[in-house]
Motif scaffolding. Sequence first.
Motif, PDB file in Angstrom:
ATOM      1  N   MET A 137      51.669  34.606  22.100  1.00 26.30           N
ATOM      2  CA  MET A 137      52.552  35.284  22.968  1.00 26.30           C
ATOM      3  C   MET A 137      51.928  36.388  23.609  1.00 26.30           C
ATOM      4  SD  MET A 137      54.875  34.105  25.003  1.00 26.30           S
ATOM      5  CE  MET A 137      55.992  34.409  26.260  1.00 26.30           C
ATOM      6  N   GLN A 138      51.562  37.319  22.737  1.00 30.09           N
ATOM      7  CA  GLN A 138      50.886  38.552  23.146  1.00 30.09           C
ATOM      8  C   GLN A 138      49.673  38.313  23.869  1.00 30.09           C
ATOM      9  OE1 GLN A 138      52.521  41.391  22.881  1.00 30.09           O
ATOM     10  NE2 GLN A 138      50.962  43.103  22.954  1.00 30.09           N
ATOM     11  N   SER A 139      48.600  37.450  23.420  1.00 30.59           N
ATOM     12  CA  SER A 139      47.223  37.445  24.027  1.00 30.59           C
ATOM     13  C   SER A 139      47.561  36.690  25.640  1.00 30.59           C
ATOM     14  CB  SER A 139      46.418  36.630  23.126  1.00 30.59           C
ATOM     15  OG  SER A 139      46.992  34.941  23.069  1.00 30.59           O
ATOM     16  N   THR A 140      48.606  35.994  25.735  1.00 29.01           N
ATOM     17  CA  THR A 140      48.909  35.210  27.091  1.00 29.01           C
ATOM     18  C   THR A 140      49.320  36.358  28.066  1.00 29.01           C
ATOM     19  OG1 THR A 140      49.727  33.267  25.693  1.00 29.01           O
ATOM     20  CG2 THR A 140      50.092  33.554  28.232  1.00 29.01           C
ATOM     21  N   ARG A 141      50.074  37.184  27.697  1.00 31.47           N
ATOM     22  CA  ARG A 141      50.399  38.363  28.483  1.00 31.47           C
ATOM     23  C   ARG A 141      49.329  39.189  28.867  1.00 31.47           C
ATOM     24  NH1 ARG A 141      55.956  40.908  25.822  1.00 31.47           N
ATOM     25  NH2 ARG A 141      57.422  39.186  26.530  1.00 31.47           N
ATOM     26  N   LYS A 142      48.409  39.447  28.107  1.00 30.61           N
ATOM     27  CA  LYS A 142      47.179  40.298  28.227  1.00 30.61           C
ATOM     28  C   LYS A 142      46.240  39.514  29.026  1.00 30.61           C
ATOM     29  CE  LYS A 142      46.655  42.914  23.980  1.00 30.61           C
ATOM     30  NZ  LYS A 142      45.991  43.403  22.779  1.00 30.61           N
ATOM     31  N   SER A 143      46.233  38.232  29.153  1.00 24.40           N
ATOM     32  CA  SER A 143      45.374  37.412  29.913  1.00 24.40           C
ATOM     33  C   SER A 143      45.947  37.572  31.330  1.00 24.40           C
ATOM     34  CB  SER A 143      45.116  36.017  29.558  1.00 24.40           C
ATOM     35  OG  SER A 143      44.638  36.029  28.401  1.00 24.40           O
ATOM     36  N   VAL A 144      47.489  37.356  31.374  1.00 17.87           N
ATOM     37  CA  VAL A 144      48.009  37.414  32.745  1.00 17.87           C
ATOM     38  C   VAL A 144      47.712  38.842  33.454  1.00 17.87           C
ATOM     39  CG1 VAL A 144      49.985  37.508  34.010  1.00 17.87           C
ATOM     40  CG2 VAL A 144      49.641  35.383  32.347  1.00 17.87           C
ATOM     41  N   LEU A 145      48.054  39.745  32.506  1.00 19.74           N
ATOM     42  CA  LEU A 145      47.727  41.016  33.064  1.00 19.74           C
ATOM     43  C   LEU A 145      46.266  41.302  33.629  1.00 19.74           C
ATOM     44  CD1 LEU A 145      49.315  43.781  33.698  1.00 19.74           C
ATOM     45  CD2 LEU A 145      48.510  44.571  31.546  1.00 19.74           C
ATOM     46  N   ALA A 146      45.426  40.937  32.815  1.00 21.33           N
ATOM     47  CA  ALA A 146      43.962  41.073  33.262  1.00 21.33           C
ATOM     48  C   ALA A 146      43.827  40.277  34.384  1.00 21.33           C
ATOM     49  CB  ALA A 146      43.039  40.538  32.125  1.00 21.33           C
ATOM     50  N   LEU A 147      44.088  39.138  34.754  1.00 24.41           N
ATOM     51  CA  LEU A 147      44.167  38.272  35.943  1.00 24.41           C
ATOM     52  C   LEU A 147      44.897  39.100  36.901  1.00 24.41           C
ATOM     53  CD1 LEU A 147      44.739  34.637  34.746  1.00 24.41           C
ATOM     54  CD2 LEU A 147      42.369  35.761  35.615  1.00 24.41           C
ATOM     55  N   ILE A 148      45.948  39.636  36.986  1.00 26.83           N
ATOM     56  CA  ILE A 148      46.602  40.435  37.961  1.00 26.83           C
ATOM     57  C   ILE A 148      45.773  41.472  38.261  1.00 26.83           C
ATOM     58  CG2 ILE A 148      48.514  41.693  38.532  1.00 26.83           C
ATOM     59  CD1 ILE A 148      50.307  39.550  37.047  1.00 26.83           C
ATOM     60  N   VAL A 149      45.361  42.424  37.419  1.00 23.93           N
ATOM     61  CA  VAL A 149      44.704  43.576  37.863  1.00 23.93           C
ATOM     62  C   VAL A 149      43.420  43.239  38.416  1.00 23.93           C
ATOM     63  CG1 VAL A 149      43.332  45.603  36.501  1.00 23.93           C
ATOM     64  CG2 VAL A 149      45.861  45.034  35.943  1.00 23.93           C
ATOM     65  N   GLY A 150      42.714  42.224  37.784  1.00 23.10           N
ATOM     66  CA  GLY A 150      41.270  41.522  38.530  1.00 23.10           C
ATOM     67  C   GLY A 150      41.423  41.147  39.756  1.00 23.10           C
ATOM     68  N   GLY A 151      42.443  40.468  40.016  1.00 19.72           N
ATOM     69  CA  GLY A 151      42.673  39.819  41.335  1.00 19.72           C
ATOM     70  C   GLY A 151      43.139  41.111  42.345  1.00 19.72           C
ATOM     71  N   SER A 152      43.681  42.151  41.944  1.00 17.23           N
ATOM     72  CA  SER A 152      44.227  42.827  42.910  1.00 17.23           C
ATOM     73  C   SER A 152      43.071  43.795  43.214  1.00 17.23           C
ATOM     74  CB  SER A 152      45.207  43.775  42.512  1.00 17.23           C
ATOM     75  OG  SER A 152      44.781  44.453  41.011  1.00 17.23           O
ATOM     76  N   MET A 153      42.003  44.080  42.081  1.00 15.93           N
ATOM     77  CA  MET A 153      40.860  44.901  42.417  1.00 15.93           C
ATOM     78  C   MET A 153      40.033  44.027  43.461  1.00 15.93           C
ATOM     79  SD  MET A 153      40.065  46.311  38.659  1.00 15.93           S
ATOM     80  CE  MET A 153      38.293  47.170  39.294  1.00 15.93           C
ATOM     81  N   PHE A 154      39.743  42.626  43.329  1.00 10.73           N
ATOM     82  CA  PHE A 154      39.076  41.738  44.170  1.00 10.73           C
ATOM     83  C   PHE A 154      39.676  41.931  45.402  1.00 10.73           C
ATOM     84  CE2 PHE A 154      38.369  37.638  46.003  1.00 10.73           C
ATOM     85  CZ  PHE A 154      36.981  37.696  46.152  1.00 10.73           C
ATOM     86  N   THR A 155      40.938  41.890  45.724  1.00 10.60           N
ATOM     87  CA  THR A 155      41.584  41.838  47.093  1.00 10.60           C
ATOM     88  C   THR A 155      41.362  43.254  47.509  1.00 10.60           C
ATOM     89  OG1 THR A 155      43.386  40.447  46.300  1.00 10.60           O
ATOM     90  CG2 THR A 155      43.539  41.660  48.231  1.00 10.60           C
ATOM     91  N   GLY A 156      41.422  44.141  47.102  1.00 10.16           N
ATOM     92  CA  GLY A 156      41.011  45.559  47.553  1.00 10.16           C
ATOM     93  C   GLY A 156      39.810  45.909  47.950  1.00 10.16           C
ATOM     94  N   ALA A 157      38.764  45.355  47.056  1.00  8.97           N
ATOM     95  CA  ALA A 157      37.242  45.487  47.663  1.00  8.97           C
ATOM     96  C   ALA A 157      37.043  44.667  48.849  1.00  8.97           C
ATOM     97  CB  ALA A 157      36.473  44.852  46.364  1.00  8.97           C
ATOM     98  N   LEU A 158      37.574  43.414  48.847  1.00  5.49           N
ATOM     99  CA  LEU A 158      37.539  42.594  49.996  1.00  5.49           C
ATOM    100  C   LEU A 158      38.153  43.260  51.253  1.00  5.49           C
ATOM    101  CD1 LEU A 158      36.633  39.798  51.061  1.00  5.49           C
ATOM    102  CD2 LEU A 158      38.900  39.001  50.518  1.00  5.49           C
ATOM    103  N   ALA A 159      39.503  43.781  50.991  1.00  7.05           N
ATOM    104  CA  ALA A 159      39.917  44.433  52.224  1.00  7.05           C
ATOM    105  C   ALA A 159      39.108  45.587  52.728  1.00  7.05           C
ATOM    106  CB  ALA A 159      41.402  44.831  51.954  1.00  7.05           C
ATOM    107  N   GLY A 160      38.525  46.358  51.793  1.00  6.03           N
ATOM    108  CA  GLY A 160      37.742  47.635  51.885  1.00  6.03           C
ATOM    109  C   GLY A 160      36.421  47.136  52.701  1.00  6.03           C
ATOM    110  N   ALA A 161      35.867  46.061  52.332  1.00  6.02           N
ATOM    111  CA  ALA A 161      34.590  45.447  52.895  1.00  6.02           C
ATOM    112  C   ALA A 161      34.934  45.101  54.475  1.00  6.02           C
ATOM    113  CB  ALA A 161      33.995  44.268  52.126  1.00  6.02           C
ATOM    114  N   VAL A 162      36.086  44.333  54.726  1.00  2.00           N
ATOM    115  CA  VAL A 162      36.356  43.911  55.843  1.00  2.00           C
ATOM    116  C   VAL A 162      36.778  45.238  56.877  1.00  2.00           C
ATOM    117  CG1 VAL A 162      38.094  42.921  57.365  1.00  2.00           C
ATOM    118  CG2 VAL A 162      37.206  41.863  55.198  1.00  2.00           C
ATOM    119  N   ALA A 163      37.432  46.236  56.397  1.00  2.00           N
ATOM    120  CA  ALA A 163      37.637  47.439  56.901  1.00  2.00           C
ATOM    121  C   ALA A 163      36.659  48.429  57.554  1.00  2.00           C
ATOM    122  CB  ALA A 163      38.767  48.130  56.467  1.00  2.00           C
ATOM    123  N   PHE A 164      35.694  48.476  56.444  1.00  2.00           N
ATOM    124  CA  PHE A 164      34.489  49.525  56.486  1.00  2.00           C
ATOM    125  C   PHE A 164      33.143  48.922  56.642  1.00  2.00           C
ATOM    126  CE2 PHE A 164      37.991  51.915  54.344  1.00  2.00           C
ATOM    127  CZ  PHE A 164      38.465  52.618  55.468  1.00  2.00           C
ATOM    128  N   GLY A 165      33.250  47.526  57.081  1.00  2.00           N
ATOM    129  CA  GLY A 165      31.967  46.791  56.836  1.00  2.00           C
ATOM    130  C   GLY A 165      31.240  46.713  58.143  1.00  2.00           C
TER     131      GLY A 165
END
Length: 87
Positions: A1-29
């Motif tokens: 159960m602990q490794s599943t939580r870490k994986s979900v958290l890693a996916l959420i953090v990675g997804g938010s970083m990707f979304t932020g990078a994409l938004a920055g590229a669109v805004a300042f591209g």
Amino acid sequence: MQSTRKSVLALIVGGSMFTGALAGAVAFGAHAANADTPSASPSAQTRPAGGAGASGKFTPNEDAAHEAGESPAREAQEDAGQVPTIP
């Protein structure tokens, strides 16, 4: 159960970083980089035909097509040797 939580958290953090990078590229591209380039529409920087020649003296455009759409006030400025300020 602990490794599943870490994986979900890693996916959420990675997804938010990707979304932020994409938004920055669109805004300042590419759109922001072209903000100070001249547009396709005529501006004060474009020189009309018959403008100041190589000598720096204004020479009016006496072409018939140009004269047809010209106001009398603009023609008076051209005849006086002034750079027209009236459309």
